[in-house]
Motif scaffolding. Structure first.
Motif, mmCIF file in Angstrom:
data_model
loop_
_atom_site.group_PDB
_atom_site.id
_atom_site.type_symbol
_atom_site.label_atom_id
_atom_site.label_comp_id
_atom_site.label_asym_id
_atom_site.label_seq_id
_atom_site.Cartn_x
_atom_site.Cartn_y
_atom_site.Cartn_z
ATOM 1 N N MET A 1 -23.406 -11.799 -2.757
ATOM 2 C CA MET A 1 -23.008 -11.878 -4.158
ATOM 3 C C MET A 1 -21.957 -10.801 -4.413
ATOM 4 O O MET A 1 -22.141 -9.638 -4.076
ATOM 5 C CB MET A 1 -24.201 -11.651 -5.076
ATOM 6 C CG MET A 1 -23.883 -11.842 -6.558
ATOM 7 S SD MET A 1 -23.573 -13.551 -7.003
ATOM 8 C CE MET A 1 -25.254 -14.154 -7.157
ATOM 9 N N ARG B 100 -18.719 -9.379 -7.220
ATOM 10 C CA ARG B 100 -17.901 -9.458 -8.412
ATOM 11 C C ARG B 100 -16.449 -9.456 -7.976
ATOM 12 O O ARG B 100 -16.024 -8.629 -7.186
ATOM 13 C CB ARG B 100 -18.124 -8.257 -9.339
ATOM 14 C CG ARG B 100 -17.144 -8.278 -10.539
ATOM 15 C CD ARG B 100 -17.262 -7.047 -11.402
ATOM 16 N NE ARG B 100 -16.895 -5.804 -10.729
ATOM 17 C CZ ARG B 100 -15.652 -5.400 -10.488
ATOM 18 N NH1 ARG B 100 -14.629 -6.166 -10.829
ATOM 19 N NH2 ARG B 100 -15.416 -4.248 -9.878
ATOM 20 N N SER C 216 -15.160 -12.035 -12.915
ATOM 21 C CA SER C 216 -16.081 -13.114 -12.556
ATOM 22 C C SER C 216 -17.071 -12.618 -11.507
ATOM 23 O O SER C 216 -16.905 -11.542 -10.928
ATOM 24 C CB SER C 216 -15.315 -14.330 -12.018
ATOM 25 O OG SER C 216 -14.502 -14.911 -13.017
ATOM 26 N N ARG C 217 -18.105 -13.439 -11.285
ATOM 27 C CA ARG C 217 -19.107 -13.067 -10.296
ATOM 28 C C ARG C 217 -19.699 -14.332 -9.694
ATOM 29 O O ARG C 217 -19.846 -15.345 -10.384
ATOM 30 C CB ARG C 217 -20.237 -12.268 -10.960
ATOM 31 C CG ARG C 217 -21.252 -11.689 -9.966
ATOM 32 C CD ARG C 217 -22.455 -11.100 -10.691
ATOM 33 N NE ARG C 217 -23.305 -12.150 -11.230
ATOM 34 C CZ ARG C 217 -23.839 -12.145 -12.441
ATOM 35 N NH1 ARG C 217 -23.590 -11.154 -13.267
ATOM 36 N NH2 ARG C 217 -24.612 -13.131 -12.835
ATOM 37 N N GLY C 218 -20.031 -14.278 -8.400
ATOM 38 C CA GLY C 218 -20.648 -15.444 -7.788
ATOM 39 C C GLY C 218 -20.960 -15.221 -6.328
ATOM 40 O O GLY C 218 -20.573 -14.209 -5.734
ATOM 41 N N GLY D 295 -25.332 -17.731 -13.384
ATOM 42 C CA GLY D 295 -25.476 -16.697 -14.408
ATOM 43 C C GLY D 295 -25.499 -17.180 -15.832
ATOM 44 O O GLY D 295 -25.383 -16.382 -16.755
ATOM 45 N N ASN E 187 -23.286 -18.834 -17.464
ATOM 46 C CA ASN E 187 -21.961 -18.803 -18.070
ATOM 47 C C ASN E 187 -20.965 -19.279 -17.016
ATOM 48 O O ASN E 187 -21.160 -19.020 -15.824
ATOM 49 C CB ASN E 187 -21.623 -17.369 -18.519
ATOM 50 C CG ASN E 187 -20.300 -17.276 -19.253
ATOM 51 O OD1 ASN E 187 -19.231 -17.295 -18.652
ATOM 52 N ND2 ASN E 187 -20.365 -17.161 -20.571
ATOM 53 N N THR F 96 -19.929 -16.835 -14.390
ATOM 54 C CA THR F 96 -20.905 -16.431 -13.375
ATOM 55 C C THR F 96 -21.537 -17.647 -12.705
ATOM 56 O O THR F 96 -22.630 -17.550 -12.139
ATOM 57 C CB THR F 96 -21.984 -15.528 -13.992
ATOM 58 O OG1 THR F 96 -22.518 -16.160 -15.163
ATOM 59 C CG2 THR F 96 -21.396 -14.181 -14.378
ATOM 60 N N SER F 97 -20.859 -18.777 -12.783
ATOM 61 C CA SER F 97 -21.299 -19.998 -12.100
ATOM 62 C C SER F 97 -20.210 -20.451 -11.134
ATOM 63 O O SER F 97 -19.841 -21.621 -11.085
ATOM 64 C CB SER F 97 -21.625 -21.094 -13.120
ATOM 65 O OG SER F 97 -22.724 -20.717 -13.923
ATOM 66 N N LYS F 98 -19.684 -19.497 -10.394
ATOM 67 C CA LYS F 98 -18.578 -19.745 -9.478
ATOM 68 C C LYS F 98 -19.006 -19.461 -8.050
ATOM 69 O O LYS F 98 -19.861 -18.610 -7.808
ATOM 70 C CB LYS F 98 -17.385 -18.855 -9.845
ATOM 71 C CG LYS F 98 -16.870 -19.106 -11.262
ATOM 72 C CD LYS F 98 -15.660 -18.245 -11.576
ATOM 73 C CE LYS F 98 -15.086 -18.608 -12.945
ATOM 74 N NZ LYS F 98 -13.819 -17.913 -13.213
#
Length: 374
Positions: free
Chosen positions: A15, A17, A21-23, A59, A61, A64-66
């Protein structure tokens, strides 16, 4: 896929960042080769079927859904391949039509630490082939003593604290999805039937990602409203979507209603010393900051005479900077002349951080519900 535990499918995962964004990041070799099987796995991992992604690691959002999928390069001149996937958890769709420049910021550090690219002492340059668009992006990562560092003094709005800088240069970004910088052949299109007899002027630009630029004032907005206010205004969102789908049709996307491109961007005069105030949509909710690919496209539009962006920003000479005021602060894009290219080379400062690594689990019984977006 790596192993089976308690009948669940375990996949190695990191995981990260990237920018704002985060994923999860996966090695391509750890995922199924079949797009349908791969997408079904990603839907399970991210928790599809619930807007919070409650049964997965999504996440709740779009930011955060990438998902990022990284592997050895398949393009000459590149070091790695990067496939971006936007997981739309509520609809159960994996969309690989766009690129994501924020997640892109974490691709080079991930690739170095995964052993795909050797690090050099000081700064390591990684040339990334974005599989979604076929374009090359050059990333410069801080690697003192031959190791990736995430600590530094760089600051980006929308992310707390400081981190090591990552410089991204988008090489020949024009025509990322449509093959043309101006997909409709004109700097401005007028779309009738939205508001008023005269219609609404939009600029359709394809540089790093296809966008539809429109003056906020033409839709009854200032372009400085809080981001949540747009989503709550259902009438506005319906008008924006109607514009977006028609702009998408003119850009060559017959099914834009089922895709996340083109992205709509509201433009307004700046109030804090920037070039333009922007509100970027993903496309059905306002971004908390500004997407990197969207920033590249909008900044490029500022250099094209006749576009909605250039009319608001004023005449721009290269090299130069375009600074966007967004809900979380500011974002600056550096534009340099692109030798022999139809668009300038855009460079942006980003940061990233490795958050955790381990094994993520998917349900073995989940059917292949995902569909690749055309």
């Amino acid at each position: 896929m790596n192993h089976l535990t308690s009948r669940q499918i375990g996949i190695p995962c990191v995981m990260m960042r990237g920018g704002t964004s985060r994923g999860p990041f996966f090695l391509a070799s750890d995922l199924p080769a079949s797009p349908a099987e791969r997408d079904a796995l990603l839907l399970s991992v991210m928790g599809a079927g619930n807007d919070l992604g409650i049964d997965g690691i999504g996440g709740g959002n779009p930011l955060t859904s990438k998902v990022a999928i990284v592997g050895p390069a398949t393009l000459a001149g590149a070091d790695v391949d990067y496939l971006f996937a936007q997981v739309r958890v509520q609809e159960g769709i994996v969309d690989t039509s766009p690129n994501c420049g924020n997640m892109l910021a974490a691709v080079a550090p991930f690739a170095i630490e995964a052993g795909l690219v050797p690090a050099t002492d000081g700064v390591t340059v990684v040339r990334i082939h974005n599989v979604n668009t076929g374009k090359l992006i050059e990333a410069r990562v801080q690697t003192p003593d031959g190791r990736v560092t995430y600590e530094g003094e760089a600051v980006i709005d929308g992310v707390p604290g400081t981190a090591a800088p990552i410089h991204l240069a988008f090489l020949d970004a024009a025509g990322a999805n449509t093959g043309r910088l101006l997909p409709t052949g004109a700097p401005v299109d007028r779309i009738i039937g939205i508001d008023g007899i005269g219609g609404i002027e939009v600029s359709c630009i394809d540089a790093a990602i296809p966008v539809m630029l429109v003056r906020a004032a033409d839709l009854g907005k200032t372009g400085h409203e809080p981001m949540d206010s747009y989503r709550l205004d259902r009438g506005f969102m319906a008008r924006l979507e109607t514009l977006r789908v028609e702009a998408g049709r003119r850009m060559g996307f017959a099914n834009a209603a089922g895709m996340v491109i083109p992205k709509p961007v509201l433009l307004a005069p700046p109030t804090r010393g920037g070039t333009l105030a922007v509100r970027y949509f993903m496309p059905h909710d306002c971004h908390r900051a500004m997407a990197i690919t969207g920033a590249v496209a909008t900044a490029t539009a500022c250099t094209i005479p006749g576009t909605v962006a250039s009319a608001l920003a004023g005449r721009m000479a290269l090299p130069g900077d375009v600074t966007f005021e967004h809900p979380a602060g500011r974002l600056t894009v550096r534009l340099d002349p692109g030798a022999g290219q139809s668009a300038p080379t855009a460079s942006i400062l980003r940061t990233s951080r490795r958050l955790f690594e381990g094994t993520v689990f998917a349900r073995p019984s989940d059917p292949p519900r995902a569909a690749m977006a055309a």
